[in-house]
Design an enzyme around this catalytic site. Structure first.
Site, PDB file in Angstrom:
ATOM      1  CB  ILE A 316      -0.952   0.030   1.217  1.00 13.76           C
ATOM      2  CG1 ILE A 316      -0.171  -0.078   2.529  1.00 13.76           C
ATOM      3  CG2 ILE A 316      -1.992  -1.061   1.103  1.00 13.76           C
ATOM      4  CD1 ILE A 316      -1.048   0.062   3.769  1.00 13.76           C
ATOM      5  N   GLY A 317       2.159   1.121   0.024  1.00 15.96           N
ATOM      6  CA  GLY A 317       3.025   2.298   0.006  1.00 15.96           C
ATOM      7  C   GLY A 317       4.485   1.913  -0.065  1.00 15.96           C
ATOM      8  CB  CYS A 318       7.086   2.045  -1.919  1.00 18.25           C
ATOM      9  SG  CYS A 318       8.806   1.569  -2.067  1.00 18.25           S
ATOM     10  N   GLY A 319       8.370   4.081   0.465  1.00 20.55           N
ATOM     11  CA  GLY A 319       9.062   5.346   0.697  1.00 20.55           C
ATOM     12  C   GLY A 319      10.508   5.117   1.037  1.00 20.55           C
ATOM     13  CG  PHE A 321      11.815   5.812   6.693  1.00 24.91           C
ATOM     14  CD1 PHE A 321      13.093   6.011   7.183  1.00 24.91           C
ATOM     15  CD2 PHE A 321      10.948   6.877   6.672  1.00 24.91           C
ATOM     16  CE1 PHE A 321      13.494   7.251   7.645  1.00 24.91           C
ATOM     17  CE2 PHE A 321      11.339   8.116   7.142  1.00 24.91           C
ATOM     18  CZ  PHE A 321      12.618   8.304   7.631  1.00 24.91           C
ATOM     19  N   GLY A 322      11.084   2.236   3.670  1.00 25.87           N
ATOM     20  CA  GLY A 322      10.771   0.844   3.389  1.00 25.87           C
ATOM     21  C   GLY A 322       9.411   0.678   2.737  1.00 25.87           C
ATOM     22  CB  THR A 323       8.003  -2.165   0.897  1.00 29.51           C
ATOM     23  OG1 THR A 323       9.097  -1.959  -0.008  1.00 29.51           O
ATOM     24  CG2 THR A 323       6.751  -2.453   0.094  1.00 29.51           C
ATOM     25  CE  LYS A 338       7.091   2.736   7.814  1.00 29.55           C
ATOM     26  NZ  LYS A 338       6.763   3.290   6.475  1.00 29.55           N
ATOM     27  CG  ASP A 433      11.163  12.315   5.571  1.00 29.38           C
ATOM     28  OD1 ASP A 433      11.146  13.342   4.850  1.00 29.38           O
ATOM     29  OD2 ASP A 433      11.004  11.171   5.122  1.00 29.38           O
TER      30      ASP A 433
END
Length: 595
Positions: A316-319, A321-323, A338, A433
């Site tokens: 549902i997300g990726c940034g 810091f991790g998936t 995460k 961040d």
């Protein structure tokens, strides 16, 4: 005879070797070409314009954007405008001592203006406007006696205007507008002929040219007011120039990491499902579950069994810091997972100690860390799942619009969460961040600050991971881009940018800003200079009230001050929001289409 032939063969081979060396040296690029190649190596990204620069050429005179003297083959002009060039400007440009025209405007350069440009004494034009340059204006530019044009407007420059520039008697065009410059504008020398247009958009400047009296001397420049600039330029730059360039370069690396991660997740999820793998490899062979304060009402076996079923379909997300995966338990409870890949052998002990601290932090406006899965290959952090998604999605990806009250409540919640991290939790935490994608929303659009503590948790001095993952371009405070050192006041700056993003509905580096050589803070400064600051409001936002709007703009403006000492603490921000923003006059509505 055999010995004689052997000696002759040896001599012949030696002659051939020497001839090859001479031919090779004759093919080597000249010194100006080497300086430009060094410049190219510091460019993190571009539109491909520099790919044509070939190291095997004898000189750079046929390269795109480069012009040479026909006789000497020395570089006299470098023009690389509007090519999406990102990265620090190489100090090796200072080796181009015959350079007359330097045009690098309307790109994405960041970091400092190299003081080495003061060595290019033939320079007549310096055009660096419309980038993200920070730091101080080099006093060494005062050595350029032939300079006709100096345009460094629409950047993030701070500090004082060097008095040495007043010696540039040939200067015809001078523009430092839309930066974060402070102090008195020098009134002697060439400065006496420049008007207000050269300086507007720098809210910290004062002087006769802009009709703003200086507090210390009534509007004139003083030696004392310029000394901080001189000291920091001469001492700080000399000792830390390479460090600043390195720190700035990591900001570019951040952009690449974020983009690669985002597109990697998107493309892999969209096109790579046939090769989809579950997290069974992560949790197999010795994985264990750590729960904080009994927050997870499940056995370790049940959780690991569920983790083994997760694959790319659950992302549902990726940034940075991790998936992030969606973890749905059999009883209907949903969590966010995460995944962070382990970094080194000493990672476990440090990680677990920091996670214990983060797991102990509970607050209404912070995302709750429930526990984590400790596996041989990664760490899987288990958080509360918030159905409202991220603020970034709510502002920029959904069709429904957030009204004024919803935006104020989100800003208030984010402020309280950040204030708790700075002032009330133990130990105090600098987020590093703050951005809209790290503000999550519940079903009632209540804000929760997420990913706090992860930047410090992932710190690794040898690989400099902190500088890569901590901070997102567009939200970074000027001093953080210079030094790479995060403080509570760098968080406050990022929060101010977040407020402007919520107000405007535009990302900090929206294309409309970039076209004008600005970011969202530069846009605000420009609007303030023309007394049009209310125009920053999203025209689709309903129910805007002028008293609240003006008070909120005042808070945001203080938060994005160029100097850290001029920014309020987050406790003070919360006080201002509660006393001045959340209690407006109910009858005073603002129609964004009426001005």
């Amino acid at each position: 005879m055999g010995m004689y032939l052997l000696k002759c063969q040896g001599s012949l081979l030696l002659c051939i070797l020497l001839l090859c060396i001479i031919i090779e040296e004759s093919r080597a690029i000249n010194a100006d070409g080497e300086a430009l190649l060094s410049f190219r190596t510091t460019v993190v990204s571009s539109d491909g314009f520099l790919a044509q620069w070939r190291p095997e050429d004898p000189d750079p005179c046929n390269w795109k954007g480069v012009k040479c003297d026909k006789i000497t083959k020395r570089v006299v002009a470098l023009s690389l405008t509007n090519h999406k060039l990102s990265g620090p400007i190489s100090p090796d440009l200072g080796k181009l001592d015959q350079l007359k025209f330097l045009n690098l405007h309307n790109n994405d350069f960041y970091g400092e203006i190299p003081s080495e440009l003061g060595n290019c004494t033939e320079l007549q034009t310096i055009s660096l406007q419309g980038n993200y340059l920070s730091g101080f204006i080099p006093s060494e530019l005062g050595n350029l006696s032939k300079l006709l044009t100096l345009d460094i407007s629409s950047n993030s420059l701070s500090g004082y205007i060097p008095p040495s520039l007043g010696k540039l008697q040939a200067l015809v065009t001078f523009n430092v507008s839309n930066n974060f410059l402070v102090g008195s504008i020098p009134s002697d020398g060439v400065f006496s002929k420049f008007s207000e247009n050269s300086f507007f958009g720098n809210r910290g400047l004062c002087g006769r040219q802009i009709n703003v009296a200086c507090k210390d001397d009534g509007g004139g420049s003083s030696t004392n007011s310029q000394s901080p600039n001189s000291a920091q330029n001469q001492g700080g730059k000399k000792n830390s120039g390479r460090l600043l360039i390195s720190a700035s370069a990591t900001v570019g690396a951040l952009l690449l990491v974020a983009l690669m991660c985002f597109w990697g997740c998107f493309l892999y999820k969209k096109f790579g499902k046939n090769e989809s793998k579950s997290l069974a490899r992560d949790v197999g062979g010795g994985a264990s579950i750590v729960m904080f304060h009994g927050d997870l009402p499940y056995s370790s076996k049940d959780i690991i069994k569920k983790l083994e079923t997760l694959n790319d379909d659950h992302i549902i997300g990726c940034g940075g810091f991790g998936t992030v995966y969606k973890l749905a338990m059999d009883d209907g409870n949903v969590f966010a997972l995460k995944r962070i890949v382990k970094l080194n052998e000493g990672f476990d002990r440090f990680f677990e100690r920091e996670l214990e601290i983060l797991g102990s932090i509970k607050h209404r406006y912070l995302v709750n860390l429930r526990g984590y899965c400790n596996s041989p290959t990664s760490k899987l952090l288990i958080y509360d799942f918030l159905p409202g998604g991220s603020l970034d999605e709510a502002l920029h990806e959904r069709s429904e619009q957030l009204d004024w009250d919803a935006r104020l409540n989100i800003i208030m919640g984010a402020a309280k969460g950040l204030a708790y991290l700075h002032h009330d939790c133990s130990p105090r935490i600098i987020h590093r961040d703050i951005k809209s994608s790290n503000i999550l929303l519940d079903g009632n659009l209540e804000a929760r600050v997420s990913d706090f503590g992860l930047a410090k948790l992932l710190e690794d001095e040898e690989s400099h991971i902190t500088t890569i993952v901590a901070g997102t371009f567009g939200y970074l405070a000027p001093e953080y881009m210079q030094s790479g050192r995060a403080t509570e006041k760098t968080d406050v700056y990022s929060f101010g940018v977040l407020v402007l993003e919520v107000l405007s509905g535009k990302r900090p580096t929206d294309a409309s800003f970039i076209e004008k050589g600005l970011n969202i803070v530069g846009w605000l400064n420009f609007l303030i200079s023309e007394d049009r600051q209310r125009e920053i409001v999203d025209p689709n936002c309903e129910g805007v009230q002028t008293e609240s709007l003006d008070a909120l703009l005042s808070v945001a403006t203080q938060c994005v001050s160029s100097g850290p000492d001029d920014r309020p603490t987050m406790h003070r921000v919360v006080q201002l929001l509660e006393s001045e923003v959340m209690t407006p006059c109910p009858s005073d509505f603002y129609d964004s289409n009426s001005d």
